[in-house]
Design an enzyme around this catalytic site. Structure first.
Site, PDB file in Angstrom:
ATOM      1  N   SER A 263      10.271   5.801  25.537  1.00  0.00           N
ATOM      2  CA  SER A 263       9.018   5.809  26.280  1.00  0.00           C
ATOM      3  C   SER A 263       8.948   4.626  27.235  1.00  0.00           C
ATOM      4  CB  SER A 263       7.832   5.767  25.319  1.00  0.00           C
ATOM      5  OG  SER A 263       7.655   4.454  24.856  1.00  0.00           O
ATOM      6  N   LYS A 264       7.932   4.708  28.087  1.00  0.00           N
ATOM      7  CA  LYS A 264       7.675   3.664  29.075  1.00  0.00           C
ATOM      8  C   LYS A 264       7.646   2.282  28.423  1.00  0.00           C
ATOM      9  CE  LYS A 264       3.736   4.178  31.144  1.00  0.00           C
ATOM     10  NZ  LYS A 264       2.574   4.840  31.699  1.00  0.00           N
ATOM     11  N   ARG A 265       7.157   2.276  27.189  1.00  0.00           N
ATOM     12  CA  ARG A 265       7.016   1.022  26.463  1.00  0.00           C
ATOM     13  C   ARG A 265       8.357   0.282  26.312  1.00  0.00           C
ATOM     14  NH1 ARG A 265       3.169  -1.473  23.820  1.00  0.00           N
ATOM     15  NH2 ARG A 265       1.552   0.043  24.271  1.00  0.00           N
ATOM     16  N   LYS A 267      10.501  -0.299  28.478  1.00  0.00           N
ATOM     17  CA  LYS A 267      10.719  -1.203  29.611  1.00  0.00           C
ATOM     18  C   LYS A 267       9.977  -2.509  29.362  1.00  0.00           C
ATOM     19  CE  LYS A 267      10.887   2.522  32.965  1.00  0.00           C
ATOM     20  NZ  LYS A 267      10.414   3.028  34.231  1.00  0.00           N
TER      21      LYS A 267
END
Ligand code: GLU
Length: 562
Positions: A263-265, A267
């Site tokens: 997920s974006k998390r 990054k």
């Protein structure tokens, strides 16, 4: 999206993204499987934009999805086109433009008393949800709305009183048959009288998806596993509306190698780890605003905005893990490699075959070989696939692809090079490039002004320049006048001259002078082959840099001695 004729054999699949954010690799794989399934059966592949959540949807995000699918090479037979036009006979393909159609089918259910207006207030529903939580019971709508007599419900709705429309769910178990996961039975009472039209007049996802899948003649619904339980609602609605049931196939998630969700998390996590490792308490100058940085550090759950994240990552020299198709694009992966790799994450053709193209996938894809368990996304393997694909390109092909990548993502880099320099750089980088982006990341030395280059004293630089007898620095000083006077400053001429010089002055050990030359030219110890490196720079730049390097290293040596 390319024009192509398909003979409709009756098979129809659809990819139905909600246009918020960017296309995630998991979504791209769903699209790929839908595409391949339809193509392999001469069927239709429909692209539908599910934008009924007005707050979260945007036209820009929808366009981003189209661009990414187009880049990946998935052509769709029906749906919105990149130029704003529409293709297909079952449009419109934005759900927000299909309200009348939903309304028609909703009215039909209301007429037949298979749906009803419900006037419960948000507070009433919240209280009931809280009570269920307190009693450790799952919340199910209690049909309070049905206590209002039907005539009164209709009259109140007509008078404009705020309400939702709920489906009158039949009291019986529901059997879901899934082509990937098998069969599951939801007991009676599991599905409550769910909302099919929201208070704002928009259909809910469940209602819109059922109407659209039927009207768009989707015979096969392949989608993410998170929708598996929703299928019960969809089956019941199809029965009530007299629609056929499509074949369902729910696809497992794509996970990180450690089993966490991609997920974006991820990054954010990568940048937090870099901040911790660097031990910094303020953002590097010119990266992001200190207030933003401090607030983010103070709250471990907070996530930086994408632009800030990218800026901070660049300043700290961390590579952000790719999550969305756009990330992979920017990182210089080839679309055909990404498709191949995504297909392998959840499907395999058997016989240990791993490398195949989309045409092969379309021909061989079947639901029986789709994996039930989550796939683990192995970036190293993806990179190895990409390297292989790059190595099998002709020099011309590589040059053109890497140039096109630069035009999109590194125009300022390209602007600083002549065509000739770029061609040399591409040729010198081809065999080692794992991505189309590496050439740009690894060769910044070529586009900095001569006067701005510096020679940080790393271990490698110290060893090559300042250690041993004679020192690399001394050899460089000795050789420089010869190179400055070379008639043709080409890789071939440089190779001849420098090799002969090394025979005479370094007992034939070319490495002793090659590394000092590279350091002088680039400021570091890594670059394309040294003769190419020098030739790309050209005589004037090289000589200026070599003089700067000699000066800087003498100064450094002097301070070390005092
Ligand atoms: N719009 C849904 C999503 O993006 C897809 C629903 C479906 O495929 O049925 O998750």
């Amino acid at each position: 999206m390319k024009n192509q004729t398909t003979t409709n054999t009756g098979t129809g699949t659809r990819f139905a993204p909600s246009p918020s954010g960017d296309l995630h690799v998991g979504g791209a794989r769903t699209a790929l499987f839908c595409w391949a399934f339809a193509r392999g059966r001469q069927g239709r592949f429909v692209l539908r934009i599910e934008d009924t959540d007005r707050k979260r949807s945007s036209g820009a995000a929808a366009l981003g999805f189209l661009e990414d699918l187009d880049w990946l090479g998935m052509s769709w037979d029906e749906g919105p086109e990149l130029d704003g036009s529409t293709r297909g006979e079952h449009g419109p393909y934005f759900q927000s433009q299909r309200l009348e159609l939903y309304q028609k089918h909703l009215a039909d259910l209301l007429d037949r008393d298979l749906a009803y207006h419900a006037f419960d207030t948000a507070e009433e529903l919240d209280d009931k949800r809280r009570a269920a939580r307190a009693a450790k019971q799952p919340y199910r709508y209690d049909r309070a709305g049905l206590e209002v007599p039907r005539d009164e419900r209709i009259a109140r709705a007509e008078a404009g009183e705020p309400h939702v429309v709920r489906f009158r769910t039949p009291d019986r178990p529901v059997v879901i048959t899934d082509a990937v996961l098998g069969e599951a039975t939801l007991p009676e009472g599991e599905v409550d009288d769910f909302v099919i039209r929201k208070a704002d007049g928009y259909p809910t996802y469940h209602f819109a998806v059922v109407v659209d899948d039927a009207l768009m003649e989707c015979t096969h619904v392949l989608r993410a596993q998170e929708h598996f339980n929703n299928t019960a609602k969809h089956l019941l609605l199809q029965e009530a509306l007299g629609f056929p049931h499509p074949v369902y196939g729910h696809l497992s998630l794509i996970m990180n190698p450690d089993g966490s969700k991609m997920s974006k998390r991820d990054k954010d996590k990568a940048v937090r780890a870099a901040v911790k490792q660097a031990g910094i308490e303020a953002p590097p100058e010119g990266s992001i605003a200190p207030e933003v940085f401090n607030a983010w550090i103070a709250d471990k759950k907070a996530q930086l905005e994408n632009t800030d994240l990218v800026r901070l990552a660049e300043a700290l020299d961390v590579e952000l893990p790719e999550i969305n198709v756009k990330d992979f694009r920017r990182s210089g992966y080839l679309p055909e490699v990404l498709c191949n790799f995504l297909a392998l994450n959840g499907w395999s053709p058997g016989n240990d075959l791993e490398k195949f193209d989309n045409a092969f996938l379309a021909e061989h894809f079947d639901l029986s070989r789709v994996q039930k368990t989550p796939a683990r996304f192995d970036r190293d393997k993806l990179r190895a696939f990409n390297l292989d694909a790059i190595q099998s390109m002709t020099p011309r092909e590589f040059r053109d692809k890497v140039h096109a990548h630069g035009e999109q993502f590194h125009p300022e880099f390209l602007n600083r090079l002549s065509d000739e320099q770029f061609d040399m750089l591409a040729e010198a980088s081809r065999e080692r490039s794992k991505t189309l982006d590496e050439l740009y990341q690894g060769n910044r030395w070529l586009v900095v002004e001569d006067g701005d280059l510096s020679w940080p004293i790393s271990k490698g630089v110290r060893k090559a320049m300042l250690k041993g007898e004679p020192r690399g620095l001394d050899l460089l000083e000795q050789l420089l006048p010869t190179l400055a006077g070379l008639e043709a400053f080409t890789a071939v001429a440089l190779e001849g001259t420098i090799t002969a010089w090394a025979d005479e002055h370094c007992e034939g050990n070319l490495g002793k002078i090659a590394q000092p030359l590279r350091i002088a030219a680039t400021g570091g110890t890594v670059s394309p082959p040294v003769f190419d490196t020098l030739a790309m720079l050209g005589r004037e730049s090289f000589v200026a840099r070599a003089n700067g390097c000699i000066r800087a290293l003498h100064e450094h040596a002097a301070t070390m001695n005092t």
